[in-house]
Design an enzyme around this catalytic site. Structure first.
Site, PDB file in Angstrom:
ATOM      1  NE  ARG A 172      -6.063  -1.059  -8.712  1.00 57.86           N
ATOM      2  CZ  ARG A 172      -5.230  -0.072  -9.062  1.00 57.86           C
ATOM      3  NH1 ARG A 172      -5.663   1.168  -9.113  1.00 57.86           N
ATOM      4  NH2 ARG A 172      -3.970  -0.332  -9.354  1.00 57.86           N
ATOM      5  CG  ASN A 218       0.877  -5.463  -8.928  1.00 58.05           C
ATOM      6  OD1 ASN A 218       1.789  -5.201  -9.701  1.00 58.05           O
ATOM      7  ND2 ASN A 218       0.042  -4.560  -8.488  1.00 58.05           N
ATOM      8  CG  ASP A 219      -2.807 -10.770  -7.535  1.00 57.34           C
ATOM      9  OD1 ASP A 219      -2.300 -11.070  -6.440  1.00 57.34           O
ATOM     10  OD2 ASP A 219      -3.884 -10.155  -7.632  1.00 57.34           O
ATOM     11  NE  ARG A 237      -0.426  -7.271  -4.572  1.00 56.71           N
ATOM     12  CZ  ARG A 237      -1.382  -6.738  -5.342  1.00 56.71           C
ATOM     13  NH1 ARG A 237      -2.292  -7.515  -5.876  1.00 56.71           N
ATOM     14  NH2 ARG A 237      -1.427  -5.452  -5.584  1.00 56.71           N
ATOM     15  CG  HIS A 284      -2.126  -0.860   1.066  1.00 58.62           C
ATOM     16  ND1 HIS A 284      -2.822  -1.379   2.139  1.00 58.62           N
ATOM     17  CD2 HIS A 284      -2.769  -1.292  -0.038  1.00 58.62           C
ATOM     18  CE1 HIS A 284      -3.841  -2.086   1.690  1.00 58.62           C
ATOM     19  NE2 HIS A 284      -3.821  -2.057   0.385  1.00 58.62           N
ATOM     20  CD  GLU A 304      -5.408 -10.687 -11.657  1.00 58.08           C
ATOM     21  OE1 GLU A 304      -5.244  -9.829 -10.779  1.00 58.08           O
ATOM     22  OE2 GLU A 304      -6.512 -11.201 -11.921  1.00 58.08           O
ATOM     23  CB  CYS A 339      -3.473  -3.133 -15.999  1.00 60.56           C
ATOM     24  SG  CYS A 339      -4.072  -4.698 -15.307  1.00 60.56           S
ATOM     25  NE  ARG A 357      -9.566  -5.444 -10.587  1.00 59.17           N
ATOM     26  CZ  ARG A 357      -8.503  -5.178  -9.829  1.00 59.17           C
ATOM     27  NH1 ARG A 357      -7.323  -5.673 -10.152  1.00 59.17           N
ATOM     28  NH2 ARG A 357      -8.600  -4.401  -8.762  1.00 59.17           N
TER      29      ARG A 357
END
Length: 556
Positions: free
Chosen positions: A288, A438-439, A449, A186, A415, A486, A325
């Site tokens: 998102r 990321n995932d 992560r 974060h 992902e 993305c 998404r």
């Protein structure tokens, strides 16, 4: 004496200033027994403190907007978790004070997460922050936090809670350095949104003495302790050159020989749109939609509320591309009305598309709302599903889109490694792919992560991850379809060149990163990007891959 430390650079730019440490909370209340007749009063104190902290976090989120709002609203939900509150009240009933009951209940929850394999270990900083805020309120003491200073400084902390990061004043906080965290934590995401240079996962950051002058390079991850005048000049010159290049690079994303690479923005809702437009985003590559669902963890938002929010974003990009998404709930984004409460490992359980297929009414309402929001607008709407594992998943999502009457392109997020390995199969059902790096890194390397200890495995330069990106891009090219990125990888200007060389057709990132990526892409030809990509894939480590790409592009 000058010393160079190396962490993980997560937000571009250079900051030079004196170290100021984040105040640390020493908030373990004494363990003492209370008479039974005081239990009800203490339970009331606990509930009032929890509600006050949740309200404060929500207010901070409303003030910050954008990415931060969703993060802080999730923290507010954590504060009011009914199971945690029930545990607090049980502890008070057998003699604990309100503050000690809160402290012990949160400690037990922390232990529970560790016993479940530490999937949610990256949320421990958030959990500790909520606990400290509640205990501080109960004890009547101020909550330690960002230093009080009227002079600009570099903020150093073990980790930064979202509530602190979200409201940092960029005119005072030149940059920040944390001992923990990772490139997709974060703190890192919010630093990029603020445009503040940042380095995370820096061993020994807490040992930097107050007042020490440091130079933080958020691009390389280097932190220079007591830099020489020569080093300062070198860094400042490089920063000035980057700033000039940013100002000179305008228009659509493209390589120097004209190969187009649309640069899109990642947004969390209407509040993020102005920054994306100001940065020259050519559309939205990741909208998102979770922000709408975080307002009330027990009920889904109405169709009308969704239509209104979606339309605000769609109207901002007339004749642009907006990729939405659908709700990605589960794992670290639990919702009471959707998410199983007893999964031993939520990362590998029912999340993303799996959750929506188990609750078709929620998916249908969202898709119908998107269809209505796009009516009459010239926008190019594309809708994608998170956590697609195979062709069966892709077909189920495409069928749901058609049944809802959605006139848009349907896509799948890559992902999960299986989706990359079988990308051509997935593309038989959908019209585009979007890589959530990321995932994808998390699942490829079995590395959470959010955990700083495994940050090197979350590095998007890992050659194995680049191989999966290449497989996906090659599959899309063979099928005559598009494949974008993305995830946070797209925000690294050098890596953006490599991704382009791998065959990725668009890049989406936080608005603050778009000028850096645009300027860097414009310096190189497509052939140079392809050579850099090949050199990176041939490397044996993330660091070697990065160095190999830099060498190719610099002509070494």
């Amino acid at each position: 004496m000058e010393t160079t430390l190396r962490g993980v650079g997560v937000s571009h730019g250079v900051a030079i200033g004196e170290v100021r440490h984040m105040g640390t909370a020493v908030l373990e209340p004494p363990a003492r027994q209370i008479p039974a007749e005081e239990a009800e009063r203490e339970q009331g104190r606990a509930r009032q403190a929890v509600d006050a902290v949740a309200a404060d976090l929500t207010a901070r989120g409303n003030l910050a907007g954008g990415e931060a709002q969703g993060v802080l609203e999730a923290q507010a939900m954590m504060a009011q978790d009914p199971e945690l509150m029930a545990d607090v009240e049980r502890r008070i009933a057998v003699g604990s004070t309100a503050e000690r009951a809160v402290y012990d209940a949160f400690a037990a929850y922390r232990d529970l997460l560790a016993g479940a394999g530490e999937y949610l270990a990256g949320r421990v900083a958030d959990l500790d922050d909520v606990r400290n805020r509640i205990v501080a309120r109960l004890l009547g003491v101020p909550m330690p936090g960002v230093p009080d200073s009227d002079q600009p400084y570099v903020l150093v902390a073990r980790d930064l809670a979202p509530a602190d990061t979200a409201l940092l004043d960029p005119t005072l906080v030149l940059g920040f350095v944390t001992e923990e965290g990772g490139p997709t934590s974060h703190s890192a995401i919010l630093a990029r949104a603020l445009g503040v240079p940042a380095v995370v996962a820096l061993p020994g950051a807490g040992e930097l003495a107050e007042g020490t002058v440091v130079a933080v390079d958020g691009s390389t991850g280097d932190v220079f302790v007591n830099p020489t005048d020569e080093q300062k000049t070198k860094l400042e010159t490089a920063a000035a050159e980057r700033k000039a290049a940013l100002a000179a690079a305008t228009g659509p994303g493209a390589t120097s020989d004209g190969h187009k690479v649309p640069l899109l923005a990642n947004v969390g809702g209407p509040a993020d749109v102005p920054a994306a437009v100001a940065a020259g985003a050519e559309g939205v590559g990741l909208f998102r939609t979770e922000f709408l669902f975080l307002d009330d963890s027990k009920n889904a938002p109405s169709e009308a509320k969704q239509v209104e929010a979606y339309r605000q974003v769609l109207e901002a990009f007339p004749e642009g591309r907006v990729v939405v998404r659908v709700l990605d709930a589960g794992a670290d984004k639990p919702l009471d009305f959707l998410t199983p409460a007893d999964e031993p490992n939520p990362a590998l359980g029912v999340r993303g598309l799996r959750t929506l297929l188990d609750h078709p009414g929620v998916l249908r309402t969202q898709l119908t709302a998107l269809a209505k929001a796009a009516e009459g607008l010239p926008v190019y709407l594309e809708v994608m599903a998170p956590m697609v594992a195979d062709r069966k998943d892709a077909k189920a999502f495409a069928d749901a889109c058609r049944e809802a009457g959605l006139r848009a392109k349907f896509g799948a997020m890559v992902e999960i490694p299986s989706a990359a390995l079988r990308a051509r199969s997935v593309l038989q059902e959908v019209e585009f792919l979007s890589l959530g790096t990321n995932d994808l890194a998390q699942y490829t390397f079995a590395a959470d992560r959010q955990v700083g200890a495994v940050a090197r495995l979350q590095d998007p330069w890992q050659p194995a991850l680049l191989d999966l990106v290449a497989l996906s891009a090659e599959a899309a090219n063979a099928e005559g379809k598009s494949c974008g990125v993305c995830g946070e990888a797209a925000s690294d200007p050098l890596l953006a060149c490599v991704l382009t060389g791998l065959g990725v057709t668009s890049l989406s990132m936080g608005a603050a990163s778009i000028p850096y990526v645009r300027a860097t892409l414009a310096k190189y030809t497509l052939a140079q990007c392809e050579r850099a990509a090949a050199a990176s894939r041939a490397a044996e480590s993330a660091e070697e891959a990065r160095s190999a790409a830099r060498a190719v592009l610099s002509g070494e």
